[in-house]
Structures are given as structure tokens and as C-alpha cells.
Design an enzyme around this catalytic site. Structure first.
Site, short mmCIF file in Angstrom:
data_model
loop_
_atom_site.label_atom_id
_atom_site.label_comp_id
_atom_site.label_asym_id
_atom_site.label_seq_id
_atom_site.Cartn_x
_atom_site.Cartn_y
_atom_site.Cartn_z
CB SER A 108 -9.49 -1.19 4.05
OG SER A 108 -10.08 -2.35 3.50
CD GLU A 152 -5.76 1.16 2.36
OE1 GLU A 152 -6.14 1.02 1.19
OE2 GLU A 152 -5.72 0.23 3.19
NE ARG A 193 -3.70 -2.34 0.05
CZ ARG A 193 -3.38 -3.51 -0.52
NH1 ARG A 193 -2.24 -3.62 -1.18
NH2 ARG A 193 -4.18 -4.54 -0.43
#
Length: 379
Positions: free
Chosen positions: A260, A371, A169
């Protein structure tokens, strides 16, 4: 030629999937790469804060709004540079193109490597920044180049795969949002490198890449490592995501989220050993200069273990729907999504996020990291 337009500055709540955030100081829509560069360059030269907006699916914006210029790339273009059995498909996509359009086109054309990334909202230009991934695939597996405007050097650059520093990520693009001490960089909340186009290299075929995710394999009724028809994989992923509230639906507040909210923690092996025996544990593969969980980016690193943020959240006492009947809550379908039920504010959302983060830390000693990009706020 399309000309950049400046509509009345909207509330960013109307442009983000969380449906929170105050007004932009100035709002510009651009329809060409040259217009995008011109707006970015003018803002930087004037010292004006800049937010480059794609699909708005990965942003948490302050209730007070954003005091600078918000520029939205509204281009939609997928160009096939080459497609043959030997070299595969070389495809160039304008940054503003919705990512779902790319996956749909790939499945229809027999381009292999993004079929498990169906249903992920947002623009194509955002995918290499986050190195988006799901169900055993990461976009780093098919990215060949990213053409950017380098705000530091005031020039166009083409970053090749080896220069992008892909990790779990993350990427060189995302790293530019923070200084080495962890504080927001002078470029934030947009990266130093503004993505203009993304070049993909995909294999041609009717069958998917090897299925690397257990839940997806079970849905497809195949073994891990097997292949399945591209359309079947896409459909199965959309079904799985929809069941978790991870496919945008105007009628369903469980989908009014940023996906998320926390990344799955990647822990030193000794820290992971201290977790309960039933805690999920996944291998982490090494890549240089970063670490990643991608299926094709290096050997398994025995010193690192990835665990599930959703499992930690649930076992720390924050189950699906935690926060209801309040204005924000965890999704009733997936505990990793923080949702705005329709009247929530960013302040409400961050209060819930802190409660969850602190509870996981107190229970398991693991610090969850957000995130989404936080604009004008801190967790």
C-alpha cells in the site's frame, strides 16, 4: 562467529520490492547483533549517512542511489523463551528474520495473534516501526519488547510496549525519522532506534483471535468476532492478498510494489462528514500517546474517522491499472499499490504518486500520506 562482509555495492533496485533505486555508496551484510551495532556506530561516528535494510519492501530509493553505508541484517532466528498454557508463548525474534517465517511458525506452533498478518513482506525488525497491520490485526497487539541500539545515547535499550507509542502505522521508532517541524531528522532515513530483536507474547490455541475484518469473515464464512482455525485464517488472508497483488511473485509485475503506497487517512469527524455518503468509514480507537485503529487498543474515539485511501483514489479517477502502458502504474489488482512494470524508475513512480495524491486532494480535500520510507527523494 559470523563476520560482517562488504560485497560489491549493488544497485538498491536489486534489494527492494519496487525494483528501483541506484547504487549504495557502501554495502555491508551483518550476521550478528554486535556486527550490526558496530557498523551503525562507526557510520554515526564518521558522520556517514546510514540506511539499515531489512527486506526492502517499504522503501522508495532515489535513482541516484544512496551515498552512505547500507547495512543489511541477514540474521534468521526465532527463539522460544517460554511456552505454557498459563503464560502463553514468549518468543524472541532476530530483526533480520523474514516476517513470513514468524507467521508460519506461529500457525504451526499454535501461537495466536499474527495469523491475519500472513503474506506481509519484509523483516521482523520493521514490523514494530510501522506497527504493521492487516485484516483486523496489528503487530502492536502481540509485541512485548523491542531491543534496540539507541543511536542518540550510544547504548542498548529494551523498549517495553508502553514506551513504543504505537499508533496507526506508526510508533516511537518511526517518529524518530522526523523532527517536530516535520522535516527529516538527523537519523533519517533510518530511525534513531535500530531494532536488534523483537519480543512477542502470544496466546496459545488452535483458534484465531476474534476475526475483526468483514472481508476476512466473509471469506471464512464466519461472523465478525468469531474465531477460526489458525491455518484457515492464514490461508484465507494469503488468498485475499494474492488476489490484490499483495503477495510477492517474481512472475507478476502487479506485485512489484511497496504494498500500500498511501496510508488510510484518519480524519477529524467533521472532515469525514463532508465525504460522499458512500465513502467507507471505520472507527478509530484511542491509545496513548497515539491514535490507532487496532482492535484492542482503547475505546472508539468519536472525534476521528478512518476512511479508505483505495476508495478515494478510485473515485478520484485513478482506477486499477491507471498509468498503463507506461513503465509504472497502479496495480491492475488494487488501486492502492503503485507498481514498477519492469523498466520504471523512481522518478516515474513519484510522478505517478504525485498525480494520484493531487487528484485526491482536488476531488475530496484529503491529503494522502505515503506509507513507504522515502530515501533521497520527496513526494
Amino acid at each position: 562467529m559470523t563476520t560482517a562482509t562488504e560485497p560489491t555495492a549493488p544497485a538498491l533496485a536489486t534489494l527492494t520490492t519496487l525494483r528501483t533505486g541506484g547504487p549504495a555508496g557502501r554495502y555491508v551484510e551483518v550476521g550478528t547483533a554486535d556486527e550490526l551495532v558496530a557498523v551503525v556506530r562507526a557510520a554515526d561516528e564518521a558522520g556517514e549517512p546510514l540506511l539499515v535494510l531489512g527486506g526492502g519492501s517499504n522503501l522508495v530509493v532515489a535513482d541516484d542511489g544512496f551515498p552512505g553505508v547500507v547495512v543489511r541484517d541477514v540474521r534468521r532466528a526465532i527463539a522460544v523463551d517460554e511456552a505454557d498454557a498459563c503464560g502463553g508463548a514468549s518468543v524472541t525474534v532476530a530483526a533480520g528474520t523474514p516476517w513470513g517465517d514468524v507467521v508460519d511458525r506461529a500457525v504451526a506452533e499454535g501461537w495466536v495473534g499474527v495469523e491475519a498478518l500472513a503474506g506481509i513482506p519484509g523483516s521482523t525488525g520493521a514490523t514494530p516501526v510501522q506497527n504493521v497491520g492487516a485484516y483486523g490485526q496489528e503487530v502492536s497487539g502481540v509485541v512485548a519488547t523491542v531491543r534496540v541500539w539507541d543511536r542518540a545515547e550510544s547504548r542498548h535499550r529494551v523498549l517495553a510496549l508502553g514506551e513504543l507509542g504505537f499508533g496507526y502505522r506508526t510508533s516511537v521508532l518511526k517518529h524518530s525519522l522526523r523532527d517536530p517541524d516535520g522535516r527529516p531528522s538527523r537519523w533519517a532515513p533510518s530511525p534513531r532506534y535500530v531494532v536488534l530483536e523483537v519480543g512477542f507474547q502470544l496466546r496459545l490455541g488452535t483458534l484465531s483471535a476474534p476475526v475483526g475484518y468483514g472481508e476476512l469473515a466473509r471469506r471464512l464464512d464466519v461472523e465478525i468476532g468469531a474465531r477460526a482455525p489458525l491455518a484457515d485464517v492464514r490461508a484465507a488472508v494469503l488468498e485475499l492478498r494474492a488476489a490484490k497483488g499483495m503477495v510477492l511473485d517474481e512472475r507478476d509485475p502487479d506485485t512489484w510494489s511497496a504494498g500500500s503506497f498511501f496510508t488510510n487517512p484518519v480524519l477529524p469527524a467533521d472532515v469525514a462528514d463532508a465525504l460522499p455518503a458512500e465513502a467507507p468509514r471505520y472507527p478509530v480507537r484511542s491509545a496513548r500517546p497515539e491514535r490507532t485503529t487496532g482492535p484492542s487498543l482503547g475505546e472508539v474515539d468519536p472525534t476521528l474517522v478512518k476512511t479508505s485511501a483505495a476508495w478515494l483514489i478510485d473515485r478520484a479517477g485513478f482506477g486499477k491499472g491507471f498509468g498503463l502502458p507506461g513503465p509504472v502504474s497502479l496495480s491492475t489488482k488494487h488501486s492502492l499499490a503503485l507498481t514498477n512494470r519492469g523498466q520504471g524508475t523512481t522518478a516515474d513512480l513519484l510522478t505517478l504518486a504525485r498525480t494520484v495524491r493531487d487528484g485526491v486532494r482536488e476531488t475530496f480535500g484529503v491529503e494522502l500520506e505515503p506509507e513507504p520510507v522515502l530515501v533521497g527523494v520527496r513526494l
